[in-house]
Design a protein around this motif. Structure first.
Motif, mmCIF file in Angstrom:
data_model
loop_
_atom_site.group_PDB
_atom_site.id
_atom_site.type_symbol
_atom_site.label_atom_id
_atom_site.label_comp_id
_atom_site.label_asym_id
_atom_site.label_seq_id
_atom_site.Cartn_x
_atom_site.Cartn_y
_atom_site.Cartn_z
ATOM 1 N N ARG A 320 25.715 -1.529 -12.032
ATOM 2 C CA ARG A 320 24.298 -1.198 -12.108
ATOM 3 C C ARG A 320 23.446 -2.338 -11.571
ATOM 4 N NH1 ARG A 320 24.406 -0.864 -18.509
ATOM 5 N NH2 ARG A 320 24.780 -3.056 -19.032
ATOM 6 N N VAL A 321 22.247 -1.953 -11.157
ATOM 7 C CA VAL A 321 21.234 -2.931 -10.778
ATOM 8 C C VAL A 321 20.594 -3.421 -12.065
ATOM 9 C CG1 VAL A 321 19.059 -3.287 -9.567
ATOM 10 C CG2 VAL A 321 20.846 -1.858 -8.529
ATOM 11 N N SER A 322 20.760 -4.697 -12.368
ATOM 12 C CA SER A 322 20.342 -5.236 -13.662
ATOM 13 C C SER A 322 18.968 -5.885 -13.634
ATOM 14 C CB SER A 322 21.366 -6.266 -14.143
ATOM 15 O OG SER A 322 21.529 -7.296 -13.179
ATOM 16 N N HIS A 323 18.546 -6.413 -12.474
ATOM 17 C CA HIS A 323 17.282 -7.134 -12.361
ATOM 18 C C HIS A 323 16.576 -6.734 -11.066
ATOM 19 C CE1 HIS A 323 19.782 -9.670 -14.961
ATOM 20 N NE2 HIS A 323 18.696 -10.288 -15.402
ATOM 21 N N THR A 324 15.259 -6.708 -11.111
ATOM 22 C CA THR A 324 14.468 -6.514 -9.896
ATOM 23 C C THR A 324 13.254 -7.434 -9.926
ATOM 24 O OG1 THR A 324 13.239 -4.677 -10.884
ATOM 25 C CG2 THR A 324 15.140 -4.100 -9.500
ATOM 26 N N CYS A 325 12.696 -7.667 -8.752
ATOM 27 C CA CYS A 325 11.506 -8.511 -8.632
ATOM 28 C C CYS A 325 10.270 -7.714 -9.045
ATOM 29 C CB CYS A 325 11.360 -9.007 -7.196
ATOM 30 S SG CYS A 325 9.911 -10.038 -6.916
ATOM 31 N N THR A 330 12.435 -5.725 -5.170
ATOM 32 C CA THR A 330 13.694 -6.158 -4.577
ATOM 33 C C THR A 330 14.762 -6.345 -5.653
ATOM 34 O OG1 THR A 330 12.519 -7.336 -2.827
ATOM 35 C CG2 THR A 330 14.790 -7.981 -3.211
ATOM 36 N N VAL A 331 15.995 -5.959 -5.330
ATOM 37 C CA VAL A 331 17.104 -6.154 -6.265
ATOM 38 C C VAL A 331 17.314 -7.642 -6.514
ATOM 39 C CG1 VAL A 331 19.601 -5.884 -6.603
ATOM 40 C CG2 VAL A 331 18.259 -4.018 -5.612
ATOM 41 N N GLU A 332 17.344 -8.026 -7.790
ATOM 42 C CA GLU A 332 17.506 -9.429 -8.169
ATOM 43 C C GLU A 332 18.748 -9.669 -9.022
ATOM 44 O OE1 GLU A 332 15.758 -11.974 -7.236
ATOM 45 O OE2 GLU A 332 13.838 -11.210 -6.523
ATOM 46 N N GLY A 333 19.549 -8.622 -9.225
ATOM 47 C CA GLY A 333 20.774 -8.816 -9.988
ATOM 48 C C GLY A 333 21.587 -7.541 -10.052
ATOM 49 N N VAL A 334 22.915 -7.699 -10.052
ATOM 50 C CA VAL A 334 23.831 -6.569 -10.247
ATOM 51 C C VAL A 334 24.902 -6.999 -11.238
ATOM 52 C CG1 VAL A 334 23.465 -5.475 -8.003
ATOM 53 C CG2 VAL A 334 25.212 -7.258 -8.238
ATOM 54 N N GLU A 335 25.566 -6.010 -11.830
ATOM 55 C CA GLU A 335 26.607 -6.318 -12.811
ATOM 56 C C GLU A 335 27.544 -5.139 -12.971
ATOM 57 O OE1 GLU A 335 24.571 -7.073 -16.469
ATOM 58 O OE2 GLU A 335 23.864 -5.014 -16.676
ATOM 59 N N GLN A 345 19.916 -12.935 -8.086
ATOM 60 C CA GLN A 345 19.466 -13.393 -6.780
ATOM 61 C C GLN A 345 18.706 -14.712 -6.860
ATOM 62 O OE1 GLN A 345 20.120 -11.680 -3.644
ATOM 63 N NE2 GLN A 345 19.592 -13.797 -3.170
ATOM 64 N N TYR A 346 18.251 -15.060 -8.043
ATOM 65 C CA TYR A 346 17.427 -16.257 -8.216
ATOM 66 C C TYR A 346 18.290 -17.422 -8.701
ATOM 67 C CZ TYR A 346 17.388 -14.000 -12.830
ATOM 68 O OH TYR A 346 17.748 -13.370 -13.992
#
Length: 373
Positions: A320-325, A330-335, A345-346
């Motif tokens: 899943r996409v866990s974080h976004t900006c 923008t996608v900022e994390g996956v898990e 992403q950060y």
């Protein structure tokens, strides 16, 4: 004063004075909105082959020191540096020299005295683009300089991780009790990352970007870390293959920045080049599991495809996409949904701050502890 010019790929020219070394440099022009941390920025391997435009109007106030480098040996990785107003006096008891001296010593060509916010407006409107800084004997007619800029390689398709990665394995030992062993894949790793893991009782074995997956397996690590780094993630097939091998063995994994894109690719996601990227230390990110927002440090011009909270099938279970900006989605994390592999992403290791996301290292330790138990 020596005249210098910044020439953008679209033909726009900004005239100022030489800052740092004189000569010629070519790269991708990008802007960074950080008000502090210029030394950490300049020594970050993720900026390899990029000309950094500082939006902060005054740069160099705290000079240069021997402690804040984010690369081993203190190498400056940026291709060039563009600033508005370099300070004339250093005001820090920690400084061992000036920013200008550091640029000259390492042959980094820069430009000062230009309206960097005007340059930033161009890059926001038209996107990051190839550029060059020219001074001294490198100066020529604008048409000649523009031809040099347009003949430079594009960042899209650039395979750069191998150019910044370590040539040989090294170890950063745990501080205090040795609790876990982690294999860190150096795709452009910053020095603060092994340091922050070591503070949590982790012995970090840092391997080059082309390490054989069997070498990592033979170490029998408690976890694997994928670092930040420069270039186009679509070129990093070896790192993706290594990541898939790690996921097959169900070894806990954490990725940061470039490592986020590598994990995403290993999970079947595509990447794309952003218009002008995220570079700064004040970028808000939403954690869709908790709803919390962290203010983060970022430096990336590529991103993963996806939507907030999206779940998808992978070869290793549900992802899943866990974080976004919060600014642009923008996608900022996956898990992986089972929690054993995750990435952002950060930069939770941001040496110049902020430190909102440092807890992610604790989460990684907790995952390793759970798997061991």
């Amino acid at each position: 004063m020596t005249t210098a010019v910044l020439v953008l790929e679209n033909g726009q020219v900004f005239t100022g004075t030489a800052f740092g070394a004189t000569g010629q440099t070519l790269g991708e022009a990008v802007f960074c909105t950080a008000m502090t941390g210029y030394q950490e920025t300049l020594t970050d391997p993720s900026y390899h082959r990029q000309i950094v435009v500082a939006t902060a109007p005054q740069i160099g106030n705290t000079g240069w020191n021997t402690e804040d480098d984010e690369s081993r040996g203190g190498r400056i990785w940026v291709a060039g540096y563009a600033v508005r107003n370099p300070t004339r006096r250093v005001s820090s008891w920690r400084s061992t020299g000036t920013l200008d001296d550091a640029l000259v010593e390492q042959g980094v060509v820069g430009i000062a005295g230009i309206d960097t916010r005007a340059v930033t407006r161009v890059l926001r409107d038209h996107g990051s683009m190839r550029a060059g800084i020219f001074s001294g004997d490198a100066l020529a007619d604008t048409d000649v300089l523009l031809d040099r800029v347009r003949s430079a390689p594009s960042m899209a398709g650039a395979d750069l991780a191998g150019e910044v990665s370590t040539d040989s394995e090294y170890v950063v030992d745990a501080v205090g009790e040795h609790r876990f062993t982690v294999a860190a894949i150096d795709l452009g790793i910053k020095t603060n990352t092994p340091r922050m893991l070591a503070q949590r009782g982790v012995r970090v074995h840092v391997f080059g970007s082309s390490v054989d997956p069997q070498v990592v397996t033979d170490l029998a690590p408690d976890g694997v870390f994928l670092s930040n780094g420069p270039g186009d993630p679509a070129t990093a097939d070896d790192a993706v293959a290594l990541t898939r091998s790690v996921l097959d063995r169900r070894i806990p994994l954490l990725g940061i920045c470039f490592g986020n894109q590598i994990l995403g690719r290993a999970l079947g996601r595509d990447t794309y080049k952003m218009k002008f990227g995220h570079r700064g230390i004040n970028i808000p990110v939403i954690d869709h599991t908790t709803g919390l927002v962290s203010i983060t440090a970022q430096n990336h011009g590529f991103a993963l495809e996806g939507e907030a909270g999206e779940e998808f099938d992978t070869d290793f279970g549900r992802g899943r996409v866990s974080h976004t900006c919060a600014n642009d989605g923008t996608v900022e994390g996956v898990e992986l949904v089972d929690g054993r592999a995750f990435s952002v992403q950060y930069h939770p290791e941001a040496a110049a701050g902020p430190h909102d996301a440092a807890y992610l290292f604790d989460r990684f330790v907790t995952v390793m502890q759970g798997v061991r138990a």
